[in-house]
Design an enzyme around this catalytic site. Structure first.
Site, PDB file in Angstrom:
ATOM      1  N   ASP A  48      31.194 -31.239 -14.841  1.00  0.00           N
ATOM      2  CA  ASP A  48      31.244 -30.344 -15.996  1.00  0.00           C
ATOM      3  C   ASP A  48      32.484 -29.467 -15.787  1.00  0.00           C
ATOM      4  OD1 ASP A  48      31.010 -28.337 -17.824  1.00  0.00           O
ATOM      5  OD2 ASP A  48      28.956 -27.746 -17.262  1.00  0.00           O
ATOM      6  N   SER A  72      36.284 -32.970 -29.047  1.00  0.00           N
ATOM      7  CA  SER A  72      37.378 -33.735 -29.654  1.00  0.00           C
ATOM      8  C   SER A  72      37.454 -33.635 -31.178  1.00  0.00           C
ATOM      9  CB  SER A  72      37.285 -35.206 -29.245  1.00  0.00           C
ATOM     10  OG  SER A  72      36.114 -35.748 -29.780  1.00  0.00           O
ATOM     11  N   SER A 108      46.626 -32.931 -29.746  1.00  0.00           N
ATOM     12  CA  SER A 108      46.162 -33.592 -30.976  1.00  0.00           C
ATOM     13  C   SER A 108      47.100 -33.300 -32.140  1.00  0.00           C
ATOM     14  CB  SER A 108      44.766 -33.065 -31.304  1.00  0.00           C
ATOM     15  OG  SER A 108      44.387 -33.410 -32.608  1.00  0.00           O
ATOM     16  N   ASN A 109      47.045 -34.194 -33.115  1.00  0.00           N
ATOM     17  CA  ASN A 109      47.762 -33.949 -34.380  1.00  0.00           C
ATOM     18  C   ASN A 109      47.236 -32.673 -35.039  1.00  0.00           C
ATOM     19  OD1 ASN A 109      45.922 -34.852 -36.953  1.00  0.00           O
ATOM     20  ND2 ASN A 109      45.349 -36.046 -35.172  1.00  0.00           N
ATOM     21  N   HIS A 110      46.038 -32.218 -34.635  1.00  0.00           N
ATOM     22  CA  HIS A 110      45.482 -31.008 -35.254  1.00  0.00           C
ATOM     23  C   HIS A 110      46.109 -29.714 -34.711  1.00  0.00           C
ATOM     24  CE1 HIS A 110      42.898 -33.403 -37.662  1.00  0.00           C
ATOM     25  NE2 HIS A 110      42.604 -34.127 -36.584  1.00  0.00           N
ATOM     26  N   TYR A 133      39.492 -26.160 -33.132  1.00  0.00           N
ATOM     27  CA  TYR A 133      39.852 -27.280 -32.251  1.00  0.00           C
ATOM     28  C   TYR A 133      41.373 -27.379 -32.096  1.00  0.00           C
ATOM     29  CZ  TYR A 133      40.763 -32.223 -31.187  1.00  0.00           C
ATOM     30  OH  TYR A 133      41.242 -33.394 -30.658  1.00  0.00           O
TER      31      TYR A 133
END
Ligand code: 15L
Length: 273
Positions: A48, A72, A108-110, A133
């Site tokens: 974890d 994710s 990420s693309n985000h 995110y």
């Protein structure tokens, strides 16, 4: 053979990556969840990463870390805080204390999801995250930059689009990353001799790409796939009536994913009921 720790190994992207890298490296696969299948030459370690002691344990004795672990998609703040902020910090700091220099960080693309689809962006643009995110991914990139500049670590950030065997919808035609192109990018991140801190886009050579991925090409990336091959069938399946705000931005539905309606809709943009 190098030993590579892959966190988040049980996830979709982690599973593709482990299959693709199986013959190249000794893989130490870590996740909170169990793996459905353990490949040959692979060792599973449950961890974890929001617990620092776990992060210290799993980063010991590896040559590089591919840190796929974490939340994710867009989600509640507490989950993102534990997994993507605290967990990400723990992995970087544990790697540093264990003398592991090289980290591949799939962002990420985000992180840039609030750029418009009509824009072509490169690795130097200012981040424009499209949710909590996305913010957590910008945090990971910033942490990578700090650890590179301050501690001499070598950090390769891949702003992943969408990893799938085939592109699944119109938006993903622009951001698709085939599993073998993903593996190629991660391999560059592990092997390239001159990485200090880099950001590249994790997309195949898509004709409809929104990215100027020249930084990846400069580092030797030669994508083998192009989503255009699937464009006809994807477009035939595409349903009309998508949210106009989601359609306008690269981040798609992530830009409108909220428990409450978007507090600041764009002027003159009417949301479909
Ligand atoms: C992401 O960052 C997510 O991890 C993945 O699940 C996809 O939703 C992808 O972005 C996307 O934008 O399609």
């Amino acid at each position: 053979m190098k030993t590579i720790l892959i966190t988040g190994a049980a996830g979709d992207v982690g599973t593709h990556l482990r299959r693709e890298l199986a013959s190249k490296y000794v893989l130490k696969a870590s996740d909170l969840r169990s793996l459905t299948k353990i490949n040959k030459e692979e060792k599973f370690v449950r961890a974890d990463i929001s617990k620092f002691s776990d992060a210290l344990r799993i980063t010991k004795g590896v040559d590089a870390v591919v840190h796929m672990g974490g939340y994710s998609v867009e989600g509640p703040w507490d989950g993102i805080l534990q997994a993507n902020i605290i967990g990400c910090y723990n992995v970087f700091e544990a790697a540093r204390r264990n003398g592991v220099k090289r980290i591949v960080f799939p962002t990420s693309n985000h992180a840039t999801g609030f750029y418009r689809r009509k824009d072509t962006i490169d690795h130097r643009v200012y981040p424009k995250p499209d949710g909590r995110y996305g913010v957590s991914k910008v945090f990971g990139e910033a942490l990578g930059s700090l650890y590179a500049d301050k501690y001499g670590m070598e950090v390769f950030c891949i702003r992943i689009g969408n990893v799938n065997p085939v592109p699944i919808d119109k938006r993903r035609l622009s951001i698709w990353l085939s599993p073998r192109d993903l593996a190629q990018l991660v391999t560059i991140g592990i092997e390239h001799p001159k990485i200090r801190f880099e950001i590249v886009y994790g997309v195949s050579r898509n004709k409809r790409s929104w990215y100027d991925n020249s930084n990846a090409y400069r580092l030797g990336y030669k994508p083998q796939d192009d989503s255009e091959r699937y464009a006809k069938e994807v477009m035939a399946r595409e349903k009309p009536g998508a949210d106009p705000i989601a359609e306008m931005y690269q981040g798609g539905t992530f830009t409108v994913a909220e428990e409450v309606p978007n507090p600041a809709p764009l002027p003159k943009m009417k949301r479909k009921k």
